[in-house]
Design an enzyme around this catalytic site. Structure first.
Site, PDB file in Angstrom:
ATOM      1  N   CYS A   1      -2.412   8.496   4.479  1.00  0.00           N
ATOM      2  CA  CYS A   1      -2.456   8.174   3.057  1.00  0.00           C
ATOM      3  C   CYS A   1      -3.861   8.373   2.495  1.00  0.00           C
ATOM      4  O   CYS A   1      -4.039   8.526   1.292  1.00  0.00           O
ATOM      5  CB  CYS A   1      -1.984   6.749   2.810  1.00  0.00           C
ATOM      6  SG  CYS A   1      -2.825   5.515   3.813  1.00  0.00           S
TER       7      CYS A   1
ATOM      8  N   GLU B   1       0.869  -1.191   0.000  1.00  0.00           N
ATOM      9  CA  GLU B   1       0.000   0.000   0.000  1.00  0.00           C
ATOM     10  C   GLU B   1       0.894   1.225   0.000  1.00  0.00           C
ATOM     11  O   GLU B   1       1.771   1.366   0.851  1.00  0.00           O
ATOM     12  CB  GLU B   1      -0.915  -0.027   1.225  1.00  0.00           C
ATOM     13  CG  GLU B   1      -2.101   0.925   1.125  1.00  0.00           C
ATOM     14  CD  GLU B   1      -1.840   2.251   1.789  1.00  0.00           C
ATOM     15  OE1 GLU B   1      -1.482   3.211   1.060  1.00  0.00           O
ATOM     16  OE2 GLU B   1      -1.973   2.340   3.017  1.00  0.00           O
TER      17      GLU B   1
END
Length: 948
Positions: free
Chosen positions: A741, A707
């Site tokens: 994020c 990720e």
């Protein structure tokens, strides 16, 4: 004074007299065109919902085309072919849309008075003929900006200055409208902000000898509102004004709150007022409780609320020596109980009163007045846009199946049914949504105190480890006070790596041979250990990672959720799974651990993500080598210590400390089977390249779960609810200083909405308070490091060259100490600008404008990243298009883009944001295992055994 026990027959007799008079006419809302619309909608729930959605969006629509488009869309979704739907469709045309708008405005004015002197004078004169007194409410709830709070204060002062035609002024106010930062976590700061605007109101109220009633709002704010009310009554202890507060019968704790008001009145030596209401936020309270995992604070059984209301009525009317009770409502039974108590106590009209809402149950209102009872009408004033939430609540109250008004005037319930004593089926509320660990409720003083104590204890214990100068150490420092050492840890020598991996291989073989339930029990025990000291784990993040209290608490809760969720998932994945059997052949598959997983975790969720990836490896039978990002090292140490306490061997799950070189060697090691990584795109792509290049001695393909961040966009459509959009953008863009994020870094405004959106965004951002997050008054803190700070400042300089800096916040510590970055908003940003394309990881927001929704989607998708995205729109077609075309791993419609919950919103990105596997979801554990299929031929010389 103890309450008097009533004779039920006297209550029924009073109620019958009221009903006899009140049934002579219909309430105005049920008459005419609006009455037809509402009464017809009662038999068609889908059309009723469509009508209410249309009313909700109407103030934000401009032009007949948009108005007709929305009404048609809501009716299409209702999919009804009834008469009402057919009639409404006539106005779902641009040429006739004005009819619908006009009717809604007329309906709104049933409940909401225009805020001008002529209108108020007319209403006062009209109500005095009943006779009835008035309380005015400048309608409006929580505000987003200081300018909005100032405007609310000025509206209240304007009301006080009106000609009240001989009656003493009487106002109802909401404390949340006096500051955009009304926060139970910061009661001291909230008091300062509220009192700064409340002081001139109370001074004017004293001069006018007015009553000022503080309205109650959602339960999370109840304790703070009550505290501020009693504080104001004491601080502004001028007998010329009467302080009063509204309290809600649907809360079981309201009896204790009334007793507290009584005690305060006796201590102050002056009367205090209490308006008793049933409570208007039941549906919202249910939703908020579910989202946060908190118990439902209200009675879930309406008769329980009604019964409690009667008990509280008796308590109030028995204490009129120190309390001025106002019994508010439209229920004939409830009002009959109040009247019976007042008569039994021998109260006169100056000792208590009944309050009813403007535009509600006028026949019952008139019956009350004609009976010579003390009556006051609650009159909200304001514009349609500000009052739309109030209007929706009133419409719901008039049309719900449990509404006594509907039962009285539309369903024609009998007197006996309407006047029957409430029979409650419950005495306490229950928790109904335990999907994830409840977040800490910082509105409770005990929770705030416990957290503060943990933070103080941990701060006093610093540094957490003794510094040994003979070793190569990583020194952990606080980003808000870099001179403060949190602790130290020995850096792992690279020459030890082969030994560590060999020991992990051996430990994994022992681990996987243990019964599955034994392994799962250990991990559940680990969750319990962390939960028992959740405040200490969260306090550590405040000090080490610069997280504000709520952010830190949520991170710890997420870590616990990962442990419990993955244990539950493994239960369903374990064992053999049959596929399709044929006569004489059996087929099944099972999952096996891959071996050794390397977990490379980020610093921004130092416990949650590390725990989640590590748990996924361990629960599936692998060894897990933890390499946390160095700024989150102390949280990793705390996790490893908790593992020691539950018996997870250090060899099975070692904690390694080092920089990029250590990570490179781990990824490239031939005996490593899985790499779980969360971090930057550049590192993630390097890991993918290296992991998929076989090394000498490597006899397997490595699995990478990766990720890599995002450049997330929120689209704000022309019809968006700007209250929701602004608060959602602020939370998404500036929460944890933009260091998520999932954070919003791009806002794409559609059409003319940018002209409304930008000034409100700027003003709302200006209310945020930046500083040391150890102080709960600061809801935003520093960046994680000096290099992160410099990177952010460089991007601010880039943005200044590319676009227009329209706002930059003030950070008091920025020039003194800590790695702070001033929050910044840029406008006139183009899609090709660097600040619109590159991940920054800081509180920097870029605003782009686009002529239509389709172009907004194109701009949002034209990005290397595809992690999260958001849309604020109330047009079903646009929401459906976004769900189909907005290419992101996590799409949020009409809510913030941060705060995903384990098992509820599985989280992960696509494109260059990740490998398309979502943590906290049903597919995540499969990445740590390989699947083996076994096909067995059981046919023996023509004999087919029973395959069951």
């Amino acid at each position: 004074m103890p309450a008097i026990k009533l004779d039920e027959a006297s209550v029924v007799a009073i109620g019958q007299a009221l009903l006899s008079a009140a049934r002579q006419t219909q309430p105005r809302l049920y008459r005419g065109v609006s009455g037809y619309l509402l009464t017809r909608s009662l038999n068609d729930a889908a059309v009723r919902a469509a009508l209410f959605r249309y009313i909700d969006v109407l103030p934000q629509l401009h032009g007949s085309k948009h108005t007709a488009q929305h009404l048609k869309a809501y009716l299409d979704e209702a999919d009804s072919d009834g008469l009402l739907s057919s009639l409404l469709r006539l106005t779902a045309r641009p040429s006739l849309a004005w009819l619908g708008t006009l009717q809604i405005k007329r309906m709104a004015r049933n409940f909401l008075a225009e805020e001008n002197a002529v209108s108020l004078a007319a209403i006062l004169a009209q109500l005095q003929t009943l006779p009835a007194s008035v309380t005015l409410d400048a309608v409006g709830e929580a505000v987003l900006t200081d300018a909005e709070a100032d405007a609310y204060r000025d509206r209240v002062l304007w009301q006080l200055a009106q000609d009240w035609q001989g009656q003493a002024p009487h106002l109802s106010i909401k404390l949340t409208a006096l500051t955009p930062r009304f926060d139970p976590l910061d009661p001291t700061g909230t008091r300062r902000r509220v009192f700064a605007r409340l002081a001139p109101i109370l001074e004017a109220a004293a001069n006018a000898q007015a009553t000022v009633t503080v309205d109650m709002e959602q339960h999370e704010l109840k304790e703070l509102i009550l505290n501020l009310f009693l504080d104001a009554a004491s601080t502004f202890n001028d007998s010329r004004w009467l302080p009063a507060i509204a309290l809600q019968a649907y809360l079981p704790e309201t009896s204790a709150d009334i007793q507290r008001v009584i005690a305060s009145s006796q201590k102050l030596g002056r009367k205090l007022g209490v308006r008793l209401v049933k409570g208007a936020y039941w549906d919202q309270e249910r939703a908020w409780a579910a989202e946060r995992g908190w118990p439902m604070p209200c009675f879930t059984d309406k008769p329980a609320t009604d019964a409690h209301y009667e008990q509280l009525t008796a308590l109030l009317l028995a204490n009129t020596d120190c309390i001025m009770p106002a019994i508010a409502g439209h229920n004939p039974r409830s009002l009959a109980v109040a009247i019976a108590h007042a008569q039994a106590q021998g109260l006169n009209n100056q000792q208590w009163e009944i309050q009813m809402l403007y535009g509600m149950a006028e026949p019952l209102r008139d019956a009350i007045a004609q009976a010579g009872l003390p009556l006051r009408i609650y009159v909200p004033t304001g514009e349609l846009l500000a009052g739309i939430a109030y209007l929706i609540r009133r419409l719901l109250e008039n049309t719900a199946s449990t509404s006594v008004l509907r039962q009285t005037y539309l369903d024609s319930n009998s007197d006996a049914a309407l006047l029957a004593a409430p029979q409650s089926s419950e005495s306490v509320t229950v928790q109904t949504f335990p999907a994830t660990l409840p977040l800490s409720d910082f509105s409770q003083a005990t929770v705030r105190g416990d957290f503060a104590a943990s933070l103080a204890e941990l701060t006093h214990a610093l540094p957490l480890q003794t510094l040994n100068e003979s070793e190569d150490l990583y020194i952990s420092r606080s980003p808000q006070q870099p001179e403060r050492v949190i602790g130290a840890h020995r850096i792992t020598p690279l020459h030890e790596l082969n030994t560590i991996i060999a020991e992990a291989q051996a430990a994994q073989k022992v681990w996987v041979r243990q019964p599955l339930q034994t392994r799962l029990a250990i991990l559940l025990k680990l969750a319990d250990v962390i939960e028992q000291e959740r405040h200490r784990y969260a306090a550590l993040q405040v000090l080490e990672a610069g997280k504000p209290w709520r952010e830190a608490d949520a991170d710890v809760a997420e870590a616990i959720d990962f442990l419990r969720y993955y244990v539950a998932q493994m239960q369903s994945l374990a064992g053999a799974h049959r596929t399709v059997d044929f006569p004489g052949e059996q087929n099944c598959f099972s999952y096996r651990p891959r071996g050794i997983a390397v977990v490379i975790a980020p610093w921004n969720f130092p416990l949650a993500i590390l725990t989640g990836m590590t748990t996924a490896a361990l629960v599936t039978g692998n060894a897990a080598i933890m390499k946390p990002a160095l700024p989150g090292l102390q949280s990793a140490r705390a996790l490893r210590t908790a593992m020691d306490s539950v018996g997870i061997p250090a060899a099975l799950c070692p904690l390694l400390v080092g920089g990029p070189e250590l990570g490179h060697l781990l990824v490239a090691h031939p005996y490593v089977n899985v790499i779980a990584f969360t971090g930057s795109r550049s590192v993630g792509l390097e890991i993918l390249r290296n992991a998929h290049t076989p090394q000498p001695g490597q006899r397997h393909v490595k699995q990478v779960v990766c990720e890599m961040g995002g450049k997330n966009a929120i689209i704000v459509d022309e019809d968006a609810d700007l209250d929701e959009a602004v608060s959602g953008i602020i939370a998404s863009a500036f929460g944890y200083s933009g260091q998520k994020c999932s954070a919003c870094s791009r806002v794409i405004a559609v059409g003319a909405v940018a002209e409304q959106l930008l000034p409100r965004l700027i003003a709302a951002a200006a209310t945020l308070q930046w500083g040391d997050p150890s102080d709960p008054a600061n809801d935003h803190g520093p960046l994680i490091s000096a290099s992160a700070q410099q990177k952010a400042l460089d991007y601010i300089a880039i943005g200044g060259q590319e676009a227009n800096m329209v706002w930059q916040g003030h950070v008091p510590l920025y020039e003194k100490s800590g790695w702070f970055c001033p929050p910044t908003i840029f406008a006139d940003v183009k899609p090709e600008h660097r600040i619109a394309r590159e991940e920054i990881f800081a509180p920097i927001l870029a605003l782009l404008s686009t002529p239509n929704f389709a172009t907004a989607l194109q701009i949002a998708n034209d990005c290397d990243y595809a992690l999260t995205g958001g849309v604020y729109s109330r047009l079903p077609e646009h929401l459906a298009t976004a769900a189909e075309q907005f290419q992101v791993g996590n799409l949020y419609l009409n809510r913030r883009t941060t705060g995903a919950r384990v098992g509820v919103q599985p989280f992960g990105g696509i494109a260059l944001s990740g490998t398309g596997v979502q943590a906290g979801g049903p597919d995540y554990l499969k990445q740590f295992m390989w699947m083996q299929t076994v096909s067995s031929n059981v046919l023996r010389r023509g004999f087919v055994p029973d395959s069951r």
